[in-house]
Design a protein around this motif. Structure first.
Motif, PDB file in Angstrom:
ATOM      1  N   CYS A  12      26.678  24.005  -6.842  1.00 19.64           N
ATOM      2  CA  CYS A  12      25.358  23.558  -6.336  1.00 19.64           C
ATOM      3  C   CYS A  12      25.336  23.134  -5.037  1.00 19.64           C
ATOM      4  CB  CYS A  12      24.974  22.420  -7.380  1.00 19.64           C
ATOM      5  SG  CYS A  12      23.049  22.615  -7.811  1.00 19.64           S
ATOM      6  N   ASP A  72      29.914  19.487 -13.578  1.00 18.87           N
ATOM      7  CA  ASP A  72      29.696  19.183 -12.611  1.00 18.87           C
ATOM      8  C   ASP A  72      28.055  19.410 -12.136  1.00 18.87           C
ATOM      9  OD1 ASP A  72      30.101  18.713  -8.702  1.00 18.87           O
ATOM     10  OD2 ASP A  72      29.715  17.278 -10.441  1.00 18.87           O
ATOM     11  N   HIS A  73      27.385  19.283 -13.044  1.00 15.66           N
ATOM     12  CA  HIS A  73      26.112  19.528 -12.888  1.00 15.66           C
ATOM     13  C   HIS A  73      25.334  18.776 -14.086  1.00 15.66           C
ATOM     14  CE1 HIS A  73      22.587  21.949 -11.185  1.00 15.66           C
ATOM     15  NE2 HIS A  73      22.206  22.219 -12.455  1.00 15.66           N
ATOM     16  N   HIS A  74      24.355  17.955 -13.728  1.00 12.57           N
ATOM     17  CA  HIS A  74      23.875  16.901 -14.645  1.00 12.57           C
ATOM     18  C   HIS A  74      22.317  16.800 -14.952  1.00 12.57           C
ATOM     19  CE1 HIS A  74      27.596  15.813 -12.819  1.00 12.57           C
ATOM     20  NE2 HIS A  74      27.993  15.076 -13.989  1.00 12.57           N
ATOM     21  N   TRP A  89      17.716  20.471 -13.833  1.00 11.73           N
ATOM     22  CA  TRP A  89      17.142  21.000 -12.677  1.00 11.73           C
ATOM     23  C   TRP A  89      18.215  20.793 -11.760  1.00 11.73           C
ATOM     24  CZ3 TRP A  89      15.746  16.161 -13.929  1.00 11.73           C
ATOM     25  CH2 TRP A  89      15.739  15.114 -12.917  1.00 11.73           C
ATOM     26  N   SER A  90      18.021  21.572 -10.603  1.00 15.03           N
ATOM     27  CA  SER A  90      19.205  21.306  -9.562  1.00 15.03           C
ATOM     28  C   SER A  90      18.441  20.427  -8.475  1.00 15.03           C
ATOM     29  CB  SER A  90      19.230  22.630  -9.030  1.00 15.03           C
ATOM     30  OG  SER A  90      20.048  23.291 -10.087  1.00 15.03           O
ATOM     31  N   HIS A  91      19.191  19.141  -8.231  1.00 16.89           N
ATOM     32  CA  HIS A  91      18.568  18.309  -7.431  1.00 16.89           C
ATOM     33  C   HIS A  91      18.625  18.959  -5.919  1.00 16.89           C
ATOM     34  CE1 HIS A  91      20.798  15.396 -10.693  1.00 16.89           C
ATOM     35  NE2 HIS A  91      19.729  16.013 -10.799  1.00 16.89           N
ATOM     36  N   LYS A  92      19.778  19.389  -5.597  1.00 21.55           N
ATOM     37  CA  LYS A  92      19.949  19.930  -4.076  1.00 21.55           C
ATOM     38  C   LYS A  92      18.802  20.782  -3.517  1.00 21.55           C
ATOM     39  CE  LYS A  92      24.904  18.790  -3.508  1.00 21.55           C
ATOM     40  NZ  LYS A  92      25.304  18.532  -5.037  1.00 21.55           N
TER      41      LYS A  92
HETATM   42  C1  LIG Z   1      28.586  15.302  -5.570  1.00 26.27           C
HETATM   43  C2  LIG Z   1      28.299  16.173  -6.893  1.00 26.27           C
HETATM   44  O1  LIG Z   1      29.344  17.428  -7.239  1.00 26.27           O
HETATM   45  C3  LIG Z   1      26.855  16.669  -6.775  1.00 26.27           C
HETATM   46  O2  LIG Z   1      26.084  15.702  -6.495  1.00 26.27           O
HETATM   47  C4  LIG Z   1      26.313  17.555  -8.000  1.00 26.27           C
HETATM   48  C5  LIG Z   1      26.349  16.662  -9.286  1.00 26.27           C
HETATM   49  N1  LIG Z   1      25.451  16.915 -10.294  1.00 26.27           N
HETATM   50  C6  LIG Z   1      24.411  17.482 -10.060  1.00 26.27           C
HETATM   51  N2  LIG Z   1      23.403  17.753 -10.968  1.00 26.27           N
HETATM   52  C7  LIG Z   1      22.345  18.379 -10.549  1.00 26.27           C
HETATM   53  N3  LIG Z   1      21.389  18.903 -11.857  1.00 26.27           N
HETATM   54  N4  LIG Z   1      22.027  18.954  -9.483  1.00 26.27           N
HETATM   55  C8  LIG Z   1      22.837  18.620  -8.487  1.00 26.27           C
HETATM   56  O3  LIG Z   1      22.291  19.082  -7.406  1.00 26.27           O
HETATM   57  C9  LIG Z   1      23.994  17.933  -8.681  1.00 26.27           C
HETATM   58  N5  LIG Z   1      24.953  18.076  -7.464  1.00 26.27           N
END
Ligand SMILES: C[C@H](O)[C@H](O)[C@H]1CNC2=NC(N)=NC(=O)C2=N1
Length: 112
Positions: A12, A72-74, A89-92
């Motif tokens: 991501c 690594d996606h939460h 959803w994707s935070h970034k």
């Molecule tokens: C530093 C870490 O890899 C990032 O912050 C990851 C963690 N998990 C995440 N999870 C989700 N849903 N979106 C992200 O952008 C994201 N970024």
């Protein structure tokens, strides 16, 4: 195991492309129990899973947490007596990425 759940997630990153409307339709069809919701202007993928009691809801929550850590996606997880609301959803990118549909499919796998 669905084709989508076996796909690998790409890292991501800021600037990654959000899914297009056509992709939302096609990917949404592969995870039909999930709803597209919009909150604070951000498109998200959400499903409520129900369980006989809190203990089983909590065990499912843990399984989803494990798959999130592996990828690594939460998600956002709301665990209540007899139900868990999972929201991806994707935070970034403040929206939906293909990863979110892949992980929704994987979430369905660990609900079984
Ligand atoms: C530093 C870490 O890899 C990032 O912050 C990851 C963690 N998990 C995440 N999870 C989700 N849903 N979106 C992200 O952008 C994201 N970024």
């Amino acid at each position: 195991m669905s084709q989508l759940s076996r796909e690998s997630c790409e890292a991501c990153r800021v600037g990654a492309p959000r899914v297009t409307e056509e992709e939302v339709k096609a990917l949404g069809a592969e995870v039909p129990e999930w709803q597209i919701v919009e909150r604070d202007g951000i498109m998200k993928l959400e499903r409520v899973f129900t369980f006989p009691d809190f203990r089983q809801a909590l065990a499912f929550t843990q399984r989803v947490g494990e798959l999130a850590e592996q990828a690594d996606h939460h998600p956002a997880l709301l665990t209540e007596w007899g139900k868990v609301t999972v929201t991806w959803w994707s935070h970034k990118i403040k929206g939906l990425h293909r990863n979110d549909f892949i992980l929704a499919a994987r979430t369905d796998e660990v609900a079984k």
